[in-house]
Design a protein around this motif. Structure first.
Motif, short mmCIF file in Angstrom:
data_model
loop_
_atom_site.label_atom_id
_atom_site.label_comp_id
_atom_site.label_asym_id
_atom_site.label_seq_id
_atom_site.Cartn_x
_atom_site.Cartn_y
_atom_site.Cartn_z
N ASN A 46 25.25 72.05 72.41
CA ASN A 46 25.26 71.74 71.29
C ASN A 46 24.02 71.04 70.78
O ASN A 46 23.56 71.15 69.62
CB ASN A 46 26.56 71.13 70.77
CG ASN A 46 27.80 72.07 70.82
OD1 ASN A 46 27.63 73.40 70.70
ND2 ASN A 46 29.11 71.30 70.88
N VAL A 47 23.40 70.20 71.70
CA VAL A 47 21.96 69.33 71.50
C VAL A 47 21.21 70.69 71.12
O VAL A 47 20.57 70.39 70.10
CB VAL A 47 21.73 68.66 72.43
CG1 VAL A 47 20.59 68.11 72.37
CG2 VAL A 47 22.55 67.41 72.76
N TYR A 48 21.08 71.63 72.03
CA TYR A 48 19.89 72.66 71.82
C TYR A 48 20.20 73.40 70.59
O TYR A 48 19.39 73.53 69.67
CB TYR A 48 19.97 73.37 73.03
CG TYR A 48 19.60 73.20 74.44
CD1 TYR A 48 18.10 73.36 74.76
CD2 TYR A 48 20.25 72.51 75.20
CE1 TYR A 48 17.73 72.84 75.87
CE2 TYR A 48 19.72 72.01 76.37
CZ TYR A 48 18.47 72.18 76.70
OH TYR A 48 18.01 71.86 77.85
N LEU A 49 21.50 73.49 70.32
CA LEU A 49 21.88 74.60 68.95
C LEU A 49 21.55 73.62 67.77
O LEU A 49 20.91 74.32 66.88
CB LEU A 49 23.45 74.81 69.08
CG LEU A 49 23.83 75.73 70.06
CD1 LEU A 49 25.19 75.92 69.80
CD2 LEU A 49 23.05 77.21 69.61
N ALA A 50 21.86 72.39 67.77
CA ALA A 50 21.39 71.29 66.65
C ALA A 50 20.21 71.47 66.39
O ALA A 50 19.63 71.36 65.25
CB ALA A 50 22.00 70.06 66.74
N LYS A 51 19.19 71.26 67.29
CA LYS A 51 17.86 71.14 67.22
C LYS A 51 17.10 72.70 66.86
O LYS A 51 15.79 72.67 66.58
CB LYS A 51 17.16 70.53 68.22
CG LYS A 51 17.24 69.01 68.53
CD LYS A 51 16.52 68.74 69.93
CE LYS A 51 15.11 68.80 69.81
NZ LYS A 51 14.31 68.10 69.01
N GLY A 52 17.70 73.60 67.14
CA GLY A 52 17.16 74.96 67.42
C GLY A 52 16.15 75.01 68.41
O GLY A 52 14.85 75.53 68.43
N ARG A 53 16.47 74.38 69.53
CA ARG A 53 15.42 74.14 70.60
C ARG A 53 15.75 75.20 71.74
O ARG A 53 16.73 75.53 72.11
CB ARG A 53 15.74 72.69 71.46
CG ARG A 53 14.74 72.49 72.50
CD ARG A 53 15.31 70.86 72.88
NE ARG A 53 14.59 70.77 74.24
CZ ARG A 53 13.77 69.39 73.97
NH1 ARG A 53 13.33 68.92 73.02
NH2 ARG A 53 13.12 69.07 75.35
N PRO A 54 14.42 75.93 72.20
CA PRO A 54 14.70 76.85 73.35
C PRO A 54 15.17 76.14 74.54
O PRO A 54 14.91 75.19 74.94
CB PRO A 54 13.50 77.08 73.63
CG PRO A 54 12.44 76.68 72.41
CD PRO A 54 13.14 75.52 71.96
N SER A 55 16.23 76.96 75.11
CA SER A 55 17.08 76.32 76.27
C SER A 55 16.06 76.33 77.63
O SER A 55 16.93 75.86 78.62
CB SER A 55 18.07 77.58 76.81
OG SER A 55 17.47 78.92 76.96
N ASP A 56 14.99 76.69 77.73
CA ASP A 56 14.20 76.33 78.97
C ASP A 56 13.72 75.11 78.83
O ASP A 56 12.58 74.75 79.61
CB ASP A 56 13.30 77.65 79.25
CG ASP A 56 12.17 77.70 78.25
OD1 ASP A 56 12.02 77.18 77.11
OD2 ASP A 56 10.99 78.30 78.57
N ASN A 57 13.60 74.25 77.80
CA ASN A 57 13.01 73.16 77.58
C ASN A 57 13.76 71.77 77.82
O ASN A 57 14.56 71.47 76.97
CB ASN A 57 12.46 73.02 76.03
CG ASN A 57 11.43 71.72 75.73
OD1 ASN A 57 11.19 70.92 76.92
ND2 ASN A 57 11.18 71.61 74.66
N PRO A 58 13.66 71.39 79.18
CA PRO A 58 14.63 70.38 79.45
C PRO A 58 14.76 69.18 79.18
O PRO A 58 14.01 68.54 78.16
CB PRO A 58 14.30 70.09 81.16
CG PRO A 58 12.68 70.59 81.06
CD PRO A 58 12.72 71.64 80.06
N LEU A 59 16.01 68.36 78.97
CA LEU A 59 16.14 67.20 78.41
C LEU A 59 15.96 65.83 79.23
O LEU A 59 15.88 65.85 80.54
CB LEU A 59 17.65 67.05 78.00
CG LEU A 59 18.11 68.53 76.92
CD1 LEU A 59 19.49 68.28 76.62
CD2 LEU A 59 17.14 68.26 75.93
#
Ligand code: TXA
Ligand code: MG
Length: 343
Positions: A46-59
């Motif tokens: 959900n963090v990726y979704l909320a930001k609209g962040r590509p899923s290959d960009n690690p946290l």
């Protein structure tokens, strides 16, 4: 305006939300982070979704200390101990090999390494303690927008998509942490410049080098996040030399084309030109790099709110903190410099 201390009840409440799998933004000394518990796969997604962040960009995983890192990291080299001792809590993120299967793979975009940081904010540290696990925290902005340095910036981008934001006042540093990769034995590679400079790292550990690609948009940088266009406001940003002559030339050029102008510059430069432009934001005074860094993202956001077509932003020398400042400004400008080789 500055750092605010939170009530214990607020921190407890935020911890409960996180434990329920919800998203809570939190303050740090660099920028605000968008928090979820690192072991909760759905929450991290959900963090990726909320930001609209590509899923290959690690946290980055935010922890309280090196002991907590040891829970997730496979082995902690001596260099990591040295850097942690000197710079944690603080604006340094360290990349280490990850224990297999210890965290959902979404956290690291499938990589076998992970990024760790101990933020220098007592309330956020209390939050991590209360939760009892690492908290993932990318910058709490919509992907592609300048990172947030206040709770208001977070709400501007993410209101309705997150459950809460802890308001810790204005972030003291203003740009994201230095990222250093220690996952390969005996080398330390800076993947993203920040307030902990190359010189500072070099004085403590051997073989520190800058990733050659972090300033280049063309080749693939090692920190996956560095390949995406970042920090881009809607207006076109031009880096402008910090002299009255350069600003005058820039303003005349934009005026001749009927463009609305925003200035992101020294108090002294604004005093000369504020009557000739649509909007101004006082980046700093007397060319102070620390203040300019603290206010850069706020300034880009503020000028965007004024709907100007071009922003002329003051440049700094690329030494010390100036390396991080110019890295972010260049990303905002997408390589555009007023005067030199525009196009
Ligand atoms: O100051 C900061 O670091 C802020 C605050 C909230 O702590 N956080 C932050 O996170 O800037 P984020 O997600 O916006 O940036 C993390 C950067 C990205 O460029 C990402 O690609 C890189 O760190 N990164 C994370 N894990 C990595 C890994 N295992 N290998 C290489 N790069 C990694
Ligand atoms: Mg970010």
């Amino acid at each position: 305006m500055e750092t605010k201390k939170l009530a214990k009840t607020e921190i407890k409440k935020a911890a409960e939300l996180l434990k329920n799998g919800e998203l809570v933004a939190f303050p740090t000394e660099t920028v605000y982070g968008l928090g979820a518990i690192a072991t909760n796969e759905t929450a991290v997604k959900n963090v990726y979704l909320a930001k609209g962040r590509p899923s290959d960009n690690p946290l980055i995983i935010h922890v309280t200390d090196l002991e907590m890192v040891a829970r997730y990291a496979k082995n902690i080299p001596k260099n990591a101990e040295i850097l942690a001792e000197h710079f944690w809590a603080g604006p340094l993120t360290i990349i280490l090999p990850l224990k297999e299967g210890i965290l959902p793979s979404v956290v690291t975009g499938g990589l076998n390494t992970a990024a760790f940081r101990v933020p220098n904010n007592q309330d956020t540290l209390a939050l991590i303690k209360e939760v009892g696990e690492g908290i993932v925290g990318p910058s709490a902005n919509t992907s592609g927008k300048p990172s947030p340095t206040s709770a208001a910036h977070v709400l501007h981008d993410l209101n309705g998509k997150i459950s809460a934001v802890l308001d810790g006042g204005v972030s003291e540093i203003g740009v994201e942490s230095t990222v250093v990769d220690l996952s390969i034995p005996d080398v330390a590679t800076i993947l993203r410049p920040g307030a902990i400079t190359e010189e500072m790292l070099n004085s403590l550990i051997p073989h520190v080098k800058m990733d050659e690609h972090f300033l280049s948009e063309k080749e693939k940088p090692k920190a996956p996040g560095m390949k995406y266009t970042h920090y881009s406001p809607n207006a076109k940003v031009y880096i402008t030399e910090a002299t009255p002559e350069s600003f005058l030339a820039a303003i005349n050029w934009a005026k001749a084309q009927g463009m609305s102008i925003g200035l992101l510059a020294d108090k002294e430069i604004l005093a000369l030109f504020q009557n000739q432009v649509t909007a101004t934001f006082e980046l700093t005074t007397l060319h102070n790099i620390k203040l300019a860094t603290k206010r850069l993202f706020e300034g880009l956001r503020a000028l965007d709110e004024q709907n100007v077509e071009v922003i002329f932003a003051e440049s700094f020398e690329e030494i010390g903190l100036g390396v991080a400042f110019m890295n972010r400004l260049k990303k905002a400008a997408g390589g555009e410099e007023f005067g030199g080789g525009r196009g």
